[in-house]
Write a protein that holds these residues in place. Structure first.
Motif, PDB file in Angstrom:
ATOM      1  N   GLY A  18      51.275  38.123  29.932  1.00 35.23           N
ATOM      2  CA  GLY A  18      52.581  38.781  29.904  1.00 35.23           C
ATOM      3  C   GLY A  18      53.674  38.039  30.659  1.00 35.23           C
ATOM      4  N   THR A  39      52.684  48.145  37.208  1.00 39.32           N
ATOM      5  CA  THR A  39      53.521  48.306  36.025  1.00 39.32           C
ATOM      6  C   THR A  39      54.776  47.467  36.196  1.00 39.32           C
ATOM      7  N   HIS A  51      54.950  46.620  30.720  1.00 40.98           N
ATOM      8  CA  HIS A  51      53.676  45.897  30.729  1.00 40.98           C
ATOM      9  C   HIS A  51      52.842  46.473  31.859  1.00 40.98           C
ATOM     10  N   TYR A  53      49.365  45.938  34.199  1.00 39.58           N
ATOM     11  CA  TYR A  53      48.354  44.990  34.663  1.00 39.58           C
ATOM     12  C   TYR A  53      47.263  45.759  35.398  1.00 39.58           C
ATOM     13  N   LEU A  67      46.867  41.407  32.365  1.00 35.85           N
ATOM     14  CA  LEU A  67      47.646  42.216  31.432  1.00 35.85           C
ATOM     15  C   LEU A  67      46.704  43.090  30.612  1.00 35.85           C
ATOM     16  N   GLU A  70      47.293  45.782  24.542  1.00 32.41           N
ATOM     17  CA  GLU A  70      48.017  46.868  23.894  1.00 32.41           C
ATOM     18  C   GLU A  70      47.078  47.634  22.975  1.00 32.41           C
TER      19      GLU A  70
END
Length: 72
Positions: A18, A39, A51, A53, A67, A70
């Motif tokens: 990311g 975050t 994003h 982590y 990361l 998704e």
């Protein structure tokens, strides 16, 4: 009571993936209770992008945040 751990080198936190990929933070001591997730939020005039982590440990230098994949 927790005893402070004296380190010859700083405790290192790395970010993998990311927008924070490659970022390295050095801390003077081992955190007592590291955050399980971090975050990162982009606020850049467009839509908000978030994003997340997740914490994982790396014995050789400290910990790293990877990361989160998704969800489909």
């Amino acid at each position: 009571m927790r005893e402070e751990v004296a380190l010859s080198q700083p405790y290192v936190v790395r970010y993998v993936g990311g927008p924070l990929d490659g970022r390295v933070d050095s801390l003077p001591c081992v955190p007592e209770d590291p955050k399980q997730t971090v975050t990162y939020v982009h606020l850049h005039g467009g839509p908000k992008i978030v994003h997340v982590y997740d914490l994982s440990y790396a014995v050789e230098y400290g910990c790293e945040y990877r990361l989160r994949a998704e969800e489909a």
